[in-house]
Design a protein around this motif. Structure first.
Motif, mmCIF file in Angstrom:
data_model
loop_
_atom_site.group_PDB
_atom_site.id
_atom_site.type_symbol
_atom_site.label_atom_id
_atom_site.label_comp_id
_atom_site.label_asym_id
_atom_site.label_seq_id
_atom_site.Cartn_x
_atom_site.Cartn_y
_atom_site.Cartn_z
ATOM 1 N N PRO A 243 15.252 -10.383 -0.881
ATOM 2 C CA PRO A 243 14.237 -9.366 -0.590
ATOM 3 C C PRO A 243 14.078 -8.417 -1.763
ATOM 4 N N ALA A 244 12.895 -7.811 -1.824
ATOM 5 C CA ALA A 244 12.652 -6.829 -2.877
ATOM 6 C C ALA A 244 13.608 -5.657 -2.706
ATOM 7 N N GLY A 245 14.060 -5.144 -3.806
ATOM 8 C CA GLY A 245 15.013 -4.040 -3.758
ATOM 9 C C GLY A 245 14.387 -2.782 -3.182
ATOM 10 N N PRO A 246 15.195 -1.878 -2.660
ATOM 11 C CA PRO A 246 14.668 -0.637 -2.091
ATOM 12 C C PRO A 246 14.054 0.250 -3.169
ATOM 13 N N VAL A 247 13.177 1.127 -2.727
ATOM 14 C CA VAL A 247 12.553 2.071 -3.654
ATOM 15 C C VAL A 247 13.621 3.018 -4.181
ATOM 16 N N ALA A 248 13.617 3.218 -5.479
ATOM 17 C CA ALA A 248 14.609 4.111 -6.078
ATOM 18 C C ALA A 248 14.472 5.512 -5.492
ATOM 19 N N THR A 249 15.605 6.182 -5.320
ATOM 20 C CA THR A 249 15.603 7.515 -4.709
ATOM 21 C C THR A 249 14.717 8.486 -5.472
ATOM 22 N N VAL A 250 14.684 8.355 -6.780
ATOM 23 C CA VAL A 250 13.886 9.277 -7.582
ATOM 24 C C VAL A 250 12.400 9.158 -7.255
ATOM 25 N N ASP A 251 11.975 7.999 -6.703
ATOM 26 C CA ASP A 251 10.565 7.786 -6.377
ATOM 27 C C ASP A 251 10.246 8.064 -4.914
ATOM 28 N N VAL A 252 11.261 8.334 -4.093
ATOM 29 C CA VAL A 252 11.033 8.592 -2.670
ATOM 30 C C VAL A 252 10.548 10.026 -2.487
ATOM 31 N N THR A 253 9.476 10.190 -1.701
ATOM 32 C CA THR A 253 8.933 11.531 -1.445
ATOM 33 C C THR A 253 9.021 11.920 0.028
ATOM 34 N N ASP A 254 9.260 10.946 0.904
ATOM 35 C CA ASP A 254 9.315 11.233 2.337
ATOM 36 C C ASP A 254 10.643 11.909 2.680
ATOM 37 N N ALA A 255 10.563 13.097 3.292
ATOM 38 C CA ALA A 255 11.774 13.858 3.611
ATOM 39 C C ALA A 255 12.649 13.123 4.620
ATOM 40 N N GLY A 256 12.017 12.444 5.579
ATOM 41 C CA GLY A 256 12.791 11.712 6.575
ATOM 42 C C GLY A 256 13.608 10.598 5.943
ATOM 43 N N GLU A 257 12.996 9.866 5.012
ATOM 44 C CA GLU A 257 13.715 8.795 4.328
ATOM 45 C C GLU A 257 14.837 9.360 3.466
ATOM 46 N N LEU A 258 14.581 10.492 2.828
ATOM 47 C CA LEU A 258 15.624 11.110 2.000
ATOM 48 C C LEU A 258 16.824 11.527 2.860
ATOM 49 N N ARG A 259 16.564 12.111 4.028
ATOM 50 C CA ARG A 259 17.668 12.529 4.910
ATOM 51 C C ARG A 259 18.443 11.311 5.413
ATOM 52 N N ARG A 260 17.715 10.224 5.713
ATOM 53 C CA ARG A 260 18.396 9.009 6.174
ATOM 54 C C ARG A 260 19.333 8.476 5.099
ATOM 55 N N ARG A 261 18.845 8.451 3.864
ATOM 56 C CA ARG A 261 19.693 7.972 2.768
ATOM 57 C C ARG A 261 20.883 8.896 2.544
ATOM 58 N N LEU A 262 20.646 10.191 2.679
ATOM 59 C CA LEU A 262 21.738 11.146 2.481
ATOM 60 C C LEU A 262 22.828 10.946 3.527
ATOM 61 N N ASP A 263 22.433 10.781 4.787
ATOM 62 C CA ASP A 263 23.421 10.571 5.858
ATOM 63 C C ASP A 263 24.229 9.298 5.604
ATOM 64 N N ASN A 264 23.542 8.237 5.197
ATOM 65 C CA ASN A 264 24.242 6.972 4.939
ATOM 66 C C ASN A 264 25.216 7.100 3.771
ATOM 67 N N LEU A 265 24.774 7.790 2.730
ATOM 68 C CA LEU A 265 25.638 7.937 1.553
ATOM 69 C C LEU A 265 26.862 8.792 1.852
ATOM 70 N N VAL A 266 26.668 9.858 2.608
ATOM 71 C CA VAL A 266 27.802 10.727 2.948
ATOM 72 C C VAL A 266 28.827 9.956 3.779
ATOM 73 N N ALA A 267 28.333 9.152 4.742
ATOM 74 C CA ALA A 267 29.246 8.357 5.565
ATOM 75 C C ALA A 267 29.958 7.302 4.718
ATOM 76 N N LEU A 268 29.202 6.672 3.800
ATOM 77 C CA LEU A 268 29.804 5.653 2.948
ATOM 78 C C LEU A 268 30.821 6.268 1.985
ATOM 79 N N ARG A 269 30.516 7.457 1.486
ATOM 80 C CA ARG A 269 31.444 8.127 0.571
ATOM 81 C C ARG A 269 32.785 8.387 1.246
ATOM 82 N N SER A 270 32.738 8.757 2.526
ATOM 83 C CA SER A 270 33.991 8.997 3.254
ATOM 84 C C SER A 270 34.836 7.728 3.316
ATOM 85 N N LYS A 271 34.180 6.586 3.515
ATOM 86 C CA LYS A 271 34.915 5.324 3.568
ATOM 87 C C LYS A 271 35.474 4.955 2.195
ATOM 88 N N VAL A 272 34.647 5.152 1.167
ATOM 89 C CA VAL A 272 35.072 4.768 -0.182
ATOM 90 C C VAL A 272 36.252 5.616 -0.645
#
Length: 212
Positions: free
Chosen positions: A157-186
């Motif tokens: 599949p095509a890769g996700p849109v780079a964060t620097v190009d994302v403008t939707d606040a909802g998508e940004l919050r979703r990515r932030l939540d996922n990254l914070v949860a993943l960081r805790s695991k890492v």
């Protein structure tokens, strides 16, 4: 009608009788009015001519009754089942890449399971192994979905849109939540410590975009 007119035309002496015949069978009201005005040479000539027309006009032919047409019954031919399109050709490199990822994850999980049952394992180490096995299970499921996509569409599949190009606040919050949860695991897995700087950078970027 015809016999009476023919008989009169054979001996057209009685003008009044001819007028009566035309009154009975003639179609023209104009001639009927003319003939009522009395006998003149023109009137007699016209009367004879018009009565000749009535006799000479054949009766409308009676057409034989056409047989009732019965619509043909056409057997309904069932449509053939829709032919499923052939799946696209699978990119061998993409398929090999996903299969290699899947094999590596399964091998790692088997190895972790073996370590988990080793005698004398400290409780803290046992906990870390258990968390990693759970993470591997999630990664295996994600990789299986990736494999299904490659088999269905022929490529990754095509890769996700780079964060620097994302403008939707909802998508940004979703990515932030996922990254914070993943960081805790890492952070709990020393072997993945090298991933932390990139995650921290991504988290910082998202938070900055949300504030702007």
């Amino acid at each position: 009608m015809t016999s009476a007119i023919v008989a009169w035309l054979a001996q057209p002496k009685d003008f009044a009788a001819g007028v009566a015949l035309y009154e009975a069978y003639g179609p023209s009201a104009v001639y009927q009015h003319l003939f009522r005005q009395g006998e003149t040479t023109f009137a007699r000539t016209s009367l004879v001519r018009e009565l000749h027309k009535l006799v000479a006009t054949p009766a409308p032919a009676v057409l034989p009754k056409q047989p009732e047409l019965v619509p043909e019954r056409h057997e309904t031919v069932p449509k053939p089942a829709d032919v499923e399109p052939e799946p696209p050709a699978v990119d061998p490199a993409a398929l090999a890449h996903v299969n290699a990822q899947l094999k590596a994850l399964r091998d790692e999980r088997s190895h972790k399971h073996a370590q988990l049952t080793a005698p004398g394992l400290r409780q803290n180490d046992r906990r870390k192994l258990a968390f990693r096995i759970l993470d591997i299970g999630d990664e295996v499921l994600e990789t299986m979905q990736l494999l299904k996509h490659v088999l269905a569409h022929g490529s990754l599949p095509a890769g996700p849109v780079a964060t620097v190009d994302v403008t939707d606040a909802g998508e940004l919050r979703r990515r932030l939540d996922n990254l914070v949860a993943l960081r805790s695991k890492v952070r709990k897995n020393p072997k993945r410590a090298a991933e932390l700087p990139a995650m921290e950078k991504e988290i910082k970027l998202i938070r900055a975009k949300l504030k702007s």
